[in-house]
Scaffold this motif. Structure first.
Motif, PDB file in Angstrom:
ATOM      1  N   ASN A 191       1.048 -15.903  -2.178  1.00  0.00           N
ATOM      2  CA  ASN A 191       1.470 -15.296  -3.435  1.00  0.00           C
ATOM      3  C   ASN A 191       0.861 -13.701  -3.347  1.00  0.00           C
ATOM      4  O   ASN A 191       1.666 -12.905  -3.842  1.00  0.00           O
ATOM      5  N   GLY A 192      -0.366 -13.617  -3.272  1.00  0.00           N
ATOM      6  CA  GLY A 192      -0.726 -12.258  -3.145  1.00  0.00           C
ATOM      7  C   GLY A 192      -0.058 -11.450  -2.434  1.00  0.00           C
ATOM      8  O   GLY A 192       0.168 -10.044  -2.677  1.00  0.00           O
ATOM      9  N   VAL A 193       0.131 -11.699  -1.086  1.00  0.00           N
ATOM     10  CA  VAL A 193       0.998 -10.751  -0.206  1.00  0.00           C
ATOM     11  C   VAL A 193       2.314 -10.778  -0.758  1.00  0.00           C
ATOM     12  O   VAL A 193       2.807  -9.480  -0.892  1.00  0.00           O
ATOM     13  N   GLU A 194       2.995 -11.610  -1.337  1.00  0.00           N
ATOM     14  CA  GLU A 194       4.379 -11.400  -1.842  1.00  0.00           C
ATOM     15  C   GLU A 194       4.139 -10.368  -2.985  1.00  0.00           C
ATOM     16  O   GLU A 194       5.402  -9.524  -2.908  1.00  0.00           O
ATOM     17  N   GLN A 195       3.190 -10.350  -3.850  1.00  0.00           N
ATOM     18  CA  GLN A 195       3.124  -9.099  -4.864  1.00  0.00           C
ATOM     19  C   GLN A 195       3.261  -8.144  -4.240  1.00  0.00           C
ATOM     20  O   GLN A 195       3.688  -6.944  -4.589  1.00  0.00           O
ATOM     21  N   ALA A 196       2.017  -7.926  -3.138  1.00  0.00           N
ATOM     22  CA  ALA A 196       1.880  -6.689  -2.587  1.00  0.00           C
ATOM     23  C   ALA A 196       2.862  -5.921  -1.859  1.00  0.00           C
ATOM     24  O   ALA A 196       3.316  -4.853  -1.989  1.00  0.00           O
ATOM     25  N   VAL A 197       3.836  -6.736  -1.266  1.00  0.00           N
ATOM     26  CA  VAL A 197       4.673  -6.321  -0.378  1.00  0.00           C
ATOM     27  C   VAL A 197       5.915  -5.828  -1.488  1.00  0.00           C
ATOM     28  O   VAL A 197       6.572  -4.819  -1.246  1.00  0.00           O
ATOM     29  N   TYR A 198       6.202  -6.667  -2.386  1.00  0.00           N
ATOM     30  CA  TYR A 198       7.166  -6.268  -3.511  1.00  0.00           C
ATOM     31  C   TYR A 198       6.797  -5.087  -4.320  1.00  0.00           C
ATOM     32  O   TYR A 198       7.830  -4.123  -4.464  1.00  0.00           O
ATOM     33  N   GLU A 199       5.518  -4.677  -4.641  1.00  0.00           N
ATOM     34  CA  GLU A 199       5.215  -3.594  -5.104  1.00  0.00           C
ATOM     35  C   GLU A 199       5.095  -2.433  -4.389  1.00  0.00           C
ATOM     36  O   GLU A 199       5.121  -1.303  -4.823  1.00  0.00           O
ATOM     37  N   HIS A 200       5.162  -2.595  -3.228  1.00  0.00           N
ATOM     38  CA  HIS A 200       5.328  -1.524  -2.032  1.00  0.00           C
ATOM     39  C   HIS A 200       6.643  -1.174  -1.367  1.00  0.00           C
ATOM     40  O   HIS A 200       6.914  -0.757  -0.727  1.00  0.00           O
ATOM     41  N   HIS A 201       7.644  -1.976  -2.334  1.00  0.00           N
ATOM     42  CA  HIS A 201       9.211  -1.852  -2.118  1.00  0.00           C
ATOM     43  C   HIS A 201       9.378  -1.949  -0.600  1.00  0.00           C
ATOM     44  O   HIS A 201      10.350  -1.555   0.118  1.00  0.00           O
ATOM     45  N   GLY A 202       8.544  -2.913  -0.021  1.00  0.00           N
ATOM     46  CA  GLY A 202       9.066  -3.520   1.467  1.00  0.00           C
ATOM     47  C   GLY A 202       8.377  -2.673   2.447  1.00  0.00           C
ATOM     48  O   GLY A 202       8.623  -2.837   3.790  1.00  0.00           O
ATOM     49  N   ALA A 266      -5.399   3.187   3.355  1.00  0.00           N
ATOM     50  CA  ALA A 266      -5.351   1.948   2.811  1.00  0.00           C
ATOM     51  C   ALA A 266      -5.162   2.024   1.222  1.00  0.00           C
ATOM     52  O   ALA A 266      -5.877   2.834   0.360  1.00  0.00           O
ATOM     53  N   THR A 267      -4.018   0.956   0.863  1.00  0.00           N
ATOM     54  CA  THR A 267      -3.569   1.170  -0.531  1.00  0.00           C
ATOM     55  C   THR A 267      -4.014  -0.253  -1.214  1.00  0.00           C
ATOM     56  O   THR A 267      -3.586  -0.508  -2.356  1.00  0.00           O
ATOM     57  N   VAL A 268      -4.350  -1.310  -0.390  1.00  0.00           N
ATOM     58  CA  VAL A 268      -4.474  -2.658  -0.763  1.00  0.00           C
ATOM     59  C   VAL A 268      -5.593  -3.291  -0.462  1.00  0.00           C
ATOM     60  O   VAL A 268      -6.083  -3.144   0.773  1.00  0.00           O
TER      61      VAL A 268
END
Length: 409
Positions: A191-202, A266-268
């Protein structure tokens, strides 16, 4: 930075303990045009999944938990030892109190045994339960069953039922527990990865991942995180640092500073456990990256860390924490323990994936006011035990541990 570089500062090194079956929960393949994050997965689908996790989790129904316990009244007067894996961790203490409150409501006699996470105190709890005529032992939260296999065997030989929450599937099997309940750290990682990828617009990003190898659920959670990251963002890069629990409030901040200096783009930061936040936030602040770095995942810290997320540096840096309702999970523990005491089959571990909720800057204030998991579950679990429903202030107190899950004004 090379993909998959693993940094382990000497002062933060640890010994890996066990492994667990990784829980799988992938996204259904989707088709899309310019909104596609990775082949087969759209940003729209990711966004829907993230938004759903931000919402109040629904109660899945009494049949999901095996139905009403017709003979629950037979449990009155039975003594149960409730043993948090580490009483110094807020979430563990809260879960133990929640379980004890429902045991008491059902007429049972619980004792919450204070521990410091050591094998010695876990062993003492088992020995005391055997000597003092307890009928069950409930080990829960930050607990690995393989640490005390002989004590568990001795307790079961003496006629006690032993239930564990938050260990690993492999450890529970080795220890031959009468019932298991599984934490969902693998799902939390995904779930954490899903949020990070989504908020970085892929778009690809660099990340720092913090693991705590000596916690049994950490290695499989890391595996789940890397699998999801590779699937959703194959061009993303990462660095792994190891920070055992004993370093979270001491040397973790300097380790985070060092990792960020080595990874200037790094941003995450994926912090597996919310207890790491104190060191993580100090490290991010130390290298003046509070406007460019966000944290994701963050599991199981408790109310104090939600307060940290709601203000100051935390409000800027913490993009998400994923909480598992401690009262709800404590009540699940009670149902599993009651079942095995009544001679009923233990519910399979797959039933106990826990109610998860993603806490973001948008909903954290609301969660802090309400406890975050509603009140519906309280009376549903009480009904399973043949107890009358609660109303008004009494219901709210049960759902929030008499206000312990909401901040003091």
């Amino acid at each position: 930075m090379r993909k998959g570089v693993v940094l382990r500062p000497k002062l933060l090194s640890g010994i890996a303990v066990g492994a667990a079956m990784m829980l799988a929960a992938g996204l259904a393949p989707m088709v899309g045009a310019s909104t596609r994050a990775t082949p087969g997965v759209t940003l729209k689908a990711l966004g829907q999944q993230v938004k759903a996790l931000e919402s109040l989790p629904p109660f899945k129904g009494i049949p999901y938990y095996g139905g009403v316990l017709a003979n629950a009244a037979h449990l009155k007067g039975e003594k149960v030892m409730v043993v948090p894996g580490d009483s110094e961790l807020q979430a563990c203490t809260e879960m133990g109190k929640a379980a004890a409150s429902l045991f008491s409501a059902a007429g049972m006699k619980p004792t919450v045994f204070s521990t410091k996470g050591s094998v010695t105190t876990l062993t003492t709890a088992a020995n005391d339960a055997i000597a003092q005529g307890y009928k069950a032992i409930l080990y829960e939260c930050d607990f690995s069953a393989t640490e005390i296999v002989p004590e568990i065997a001795r307790a079961e030989k003496a006629g006690l039922k032993v239930v564990g929450w938050g260990s690993t599937l492999k450890a529970d099997k080795v220890a031959h527990l009468d019932g298991s309940l599984n934490t969902t750290l693998g799902l939390v990682a995904r779930n954490g990865v899903e949020q990070a990828v989504y908020e970085h617009h892929g778009k690809p990003f660099q990340s720092i991942i913090i693991e705590s190898k000596a916690v049994g659920t950490s290695p499989p959670a890391l595996a789940a995180l890397l699998t999801e990251l590779k699937k959703l963002c194959p061009r993303c890069t990462y660095t792994v640092i190891t920070a055992e629990v004993t370093t979270w409030f001491t040397t973790l901040s300097s380790a985070v500073e060092s990792a960020l200096l080595r990874a200037p783009k790094a941003t995450v930061i994926f912090d597996q456990f919310t207890g790491e936040l104190t060191g993580v936030l100090a490290g991010v602040k130390g290298v003046h990256r509070t406007t460019s770095v966000k944290t994701y995942m963050g599991y199981g810290g408790g109310t104090a860390y939600l307060v940290d997320q709601s203000k100051g540096v935390g409000h800027t840096v913490v993009a998400g924490q994923i909480e598992e309702g401690v009262v709800w999970c404590g009540y699940e523990d009670v149902i599993q323990t009651a079942r095995v005491l009544l001679g009923l089959p233990a519910l399979p571990v797959a039933k106990f994936t826990g109610p998860r909720r993603l806490l973001t800057p948008q909903n954290v204030a609301t969660v802090l006011r309400s406890g975050g998991f509603g009140t519906v579950f309280v009376n549903q679990f009480r009904k399973m035990l043949g107890l009358k429903p609660l109303k008004g202030a009494a219901l709210l107190k049960a759902a929030t541990l008499t206000g312990a899950l909401t901040p003091k004004s």
